[in-house]
Write a protein that holds these residues in place. Sequence first.
Motif, PDB file in Angstrom:
ATOM      1  N   VAL A 284     -10.755   4.284   2.506  1.00  0.00           N
ATOM      2  CA  VAL A 284     -10.404   3.235   3.474  1.00  0.00           C
ATOM      3  C   VAL A 284      -9.519   3.828   4.577  1.00  0.00           C
ATOM      4  CG1 VAL A 284     -10.544   1.375   1.763  1.00  0.00           C
ATOM      5  CG2 VAL A 284      -8.349   2.490   2.194  1.00  0.00           C
ATOM      6  N   PRO A 285      -9.622   3.278   5.808  1.00  0.00           N
ATOM      7  CA  PRO A 285      -8.761   3.781   6.876  1.00  0.00           C
ATOM      8  C   PRO A 285      -7.342   3.229   6.739  1.00  0.00           C
ATOM      9  CG  PRO A 285     -10.145   1.999   7.697  1.00  0.00           C
ATOM     10  CD  PRO A 285     -10.533   2.214   6.253  1.00  0.00           C
ATOM     11  N   THR A 286      -6.337   4.039   7.063  1.00  0.00           N
ATOM     12  CA  THR A 286      -4.961   3.559   7.191  1.00  0.00           C
ATOM     13  C   THR A 286      -4.413   4.187   8.479  1.00  0.00           C
ATOM     14  OG1 THR A 286      -3.699   5.372   6.165  1.00  0.00           O
ATOM     15  CG2 THR A 286      -4.740   3.803   4.659  1.00  0.00           C
ATOM     16  N   VAL A 287      -3.243   3.739   8.927  1.00  0.00           N
ATOM     17  CA  VAL A 287      -2.688   4.340  10.147  1.00  0.00           C
ATOM     18  C   VAL A 287      -2.298   5.799   9.933  1.00  0.00           C
ATOM     19  CG1 VAL A 287      -1.885   2.298  11.379  1.00  0.00           C
ATOM     20  CG2 VAL A 287      -0.434   3.314   9.628  1.00  0.00           C
ATOM     21  N   ASP A 288      -2.212   6.217   8.670  1.00  0.00           N
ATOM     22  CA  ASP A 288      -1.869   7.604   8.382  1.00  0.00           C
ATOM     23  C   ASP A 288      -3.098   8.435   8.031  1.00  0.00           C
ATOM     24  OD1 ASP A 288       1.081   7.123   8.394  1.00  0.00           O
ATOM     25  OD2 ASP A 288       0.524   5.800   6.762  1.00  0.00           O
ATOM     26  N   GLY A 289      -4.281   7.923   8.335  1.00  0.00           N
ATOM     27  CA  GLY A 289      -5.504   8.645   7.975  1.00  0.00           C
ATOM     28  C   GLY A 289      -6.151   8.022   6.748  1.00  0.00           C
ATOM     29  N   PRO A 290      -7.315   8.523   6.347  1.00  0.00           N
ATOM     30  CA  PRO A 290      -8.054   7.900   5.253  1.00  0.00           C
ATOM     31  C   PRO A 290      -7.296   7.981   3.925  1.00  0.00           C
ATOM     32  CG  PRO A 290      -9.375   9.578   6.376  1.00  0.00           C
ATOM     33  CD  PRO A 290      -8.004   9.697   6.904  1.00  0.00           C
ATOM     34  N   ALA A 291      -7.455   6.931   3.102  1.00  0.00           N
ATOM     35  CA  ALA A 291      -6.874   6.915   1.755  1.00  0.00           C
ATOM     36  C   ALA A 291      -7.976   6.470   0.795  1.00  0.00           C
ATOM     37  CB  ALA A 291      -5.696   5.944   1.700  1.00  0.00           C
ATOM     38  N   THR A 292      -7.802   6.764  -0.477  1.00  0.00           N
ATOM     39  CA  THR A 292      -8.815   6.405  -1.466  1.00  0.00           C
ATOM     40  C   THR A 292      -8.281   5.300  -2.369  1.00  0.00           C
ATOM     41  OG1 THR A 292      -9.496   8.696  -1.415  1.00  0.00           O
ATOM     42  CG2 THR A 292     -10.360   7.373  -3.211  1.00  0.00           C
ATOM     43  N   VAL A 293      -9.106   4.276  -2.590  1.00  0.00           N
ATOM     44  CA  VAL A 293      -8.720   3.221  -3.535  1.00  0.00           C
ATOM     45  C   VAL A 293      -9.777   3.147  -4.631  1.00  0.00           C
ATOM     46  CG1 VAL A 293      -7.372   1.800  -1.951  1.00  0.00           C
ATOM     47  CG2 VAL A 293      -9.846   1.430  -2.132  1.00  0.00           C
ATOM     48  N   THR A 294      -9.362   2.660  -5.803  1.00  0.00           N
ATOM     49  CA  THR A 294     -10.284   2.542  -6.925  1.00  0.00           C
ATOM     50  C   THR A 294     -10.699   1.084  -7.089  1.00  0.00           C
ATOM     51  OG1 THR A 294      -9.124   4.363  -7.972  1.00  0.00           O
ATOM     52  CG2 THR A 294     -10.575   3.050  -9.383  1.00  0.00           C
ATOM     53  N   VAL A 295     -12.011   0.850  -7.001  1.00  0.00           N
ATOM     54  CA  VAL A 295     -12.552  -0.492  -7.227  1.00  0.00           C
ATOM     55  C   VAL A 295     -12.901  -0.574  -8.712  1.00  0.00           C
ATOM     56  CG1 VAL A 295     -14.437  -2.073  -6.650  1.00  0.00           C
ATOM     57  CG2 VAL A 295     -13.444  -0.607  -4.878  1.00  0.00           C
ATOM     58  N   LYS A 296     -12.286  -1.531  -9.409  1.00  0.00           N
ATOM     59  CA  LYS A 296     -12.519  -1.641 -10.859  1.00  0.00           C
ATOM     60  C   LYS A 296     -13.891  -2.245 -11.134  1.00  0.00           C
ATOM     61  CE  LYS A 296      -9.019  -4.066 -12.335  1.00  0.00           C
ATOM     62  NZ  LYS A 296      -8.128  -4.413 -11.251  1.00  0.00           N
ATOM     63  N   PRO A 297     -14.523  -1.869 -12.256  1.00  0.00           N
ATOM     64  CA  PRO A 297     -15.781  -2.538 -12.613  1.00  0.00           C
ATOM     65  C   PRO A 297     -15.525  -4.032 -12.759  1.00  0.00           C
ATOM     66  CG  PRO A 297     -15.351  -0.654 -14.061  1.00  0.00           C
ATOM     67  CD  PRO A 297     -14.118  -0.862 -13.244  1.00  0.00           C
ATOM     68  N   GLY A 298     -16.449  -4.850 -12.279  1.00  0.00           N
ATOM     69  CA  GLY A 298     -16.298  -6.300 -12.408  1.00  0.00           C
ATOM     70  C   GLY A 298     -15.399  -6.903 -11.344  1.00  0.00           C
ATOM     71  N   THR A 299     -15.288  -6.243 -10.216  1.00  0.00           N
ATOM     72  CA  THR A 299     -14.464  -6.776  -9.118  1.00  0.00           C
ATOM     73  C   THR A 299     -15.138  -7.999  -8.492  1.00  0.00           C
ATOM     74  OG1 THR A 299     -13.375  -4.687  -8.593  1.00  0.00           O
ATOM     75  CG2 THR A 299     -13.666  -6.229  -6.777  1.00  0.00           C
TER      76      THR A 299
END
Length: 370
Positions: A284-299
């Motif tokens: 995902v984009p942030t003002v500090d550059g791209p970051a990674t998030v974890t989408v849990k199964p069953g979201t």
Amino acid sequence: MPKTRRDYYEVLGVERGASPDELKRAYRTLAMKYHPDRNAGDAEAEDRFKEVGEAYQVLSDPARRRQYDTFGQAGDGFASGGAFNFQSAFDLFDMFFGGGQMSRPRSGPRRGADLRLQVNITFEEAIKGVTRAFEVNKPSPCPDCEGTGAMQGTSASTCTECQGRGQVQRVRQSLLGQMVTVEPCPRCRGEGQVVESPCTTCHGQGLVDARKTIEVQIPAGVDNEMQVRVPGEGAAGPRGGMAGDLFLVINVRPHDLLVRRGMTIIYECPITVSQAALGDTVEVPTVDGPATVTVKPGTQYGEQLRIPGRGAPDPRTGRRGDQVVRLRVVIPSKLTERQRHLLRELAPPDGKPHPVRRGFFEHLKDAIGI
Ligand SMILES: [Zn+2]
Ligand SMILES: [Zn+2]
């Protein structure tokens, strides 16, 4: 300039949630108590009189109070101090009490006007702060008379009407009897000095328009419509008067993907049905550059994730808010025969969705900005 800058609420001795009436009452009491006419020669009372005036001036203006509540003196550009001077404290007192007995008409050179300048900055600059140079065309001291307004070789002379005091007493008959009022001197308009031979360049005003480049540090965390005050960079005052202030009115250009609500930055993140069902890691984009998030199964649609410390900073403390990632499940609208078959497999035997677990909608309502 005061040595330490106290909290405005503390100065007025009121709670942070004080109503306009409570502020008014507190100001009235304290301004009367510390008025220099009642405390002749008491430097501390004089400081307090000024401090009380400055606090009331900010807190009685709803927009500036909101800004102060969020960002403190830093956000208002007051941190540099010195802008609210002794004369301002008297002006405010006069305004408040309608020029009562204790007030003192302004005397001496007049203060220059405040100037406003709209400044366009990017979303990232508002979060991180930016130094900008501006070229401002503004009334400045005339170089030929050095701002005095008097022709070279001459100087302003003391006003004979008021003997330089800048004020005159008038005796009036009223229903209540004879009343003595003090008014600004009409001859010198309260300045106490009269220019007999005006400078030909500025016609005795002591001012000419001049361009000046001003460099300003816009603090990190400013938001749309906020004002950054640059003390003393407004118009110069006529004939040696103090300069006004420059106010930069901030206009933040919207970001393509990110939205800001106070200290929180929001990103609407599209995910596929399979990512929502099976889980995934998403960039995902942030003002500090791209970051990674974890989408849990069953979201579920609308669930949100938080990236701490990637929001907007509080200009007072520098502490940053969070970025919120709202997960938006994108339902495919075009399907191949095989995909259609696989999706049918997902359907429960009775063809109805499982009940949504309790608390889910409460969660949604928690979402920032809705
Ligand atoms: Zn001049
Ligand atoms: Zn006069």
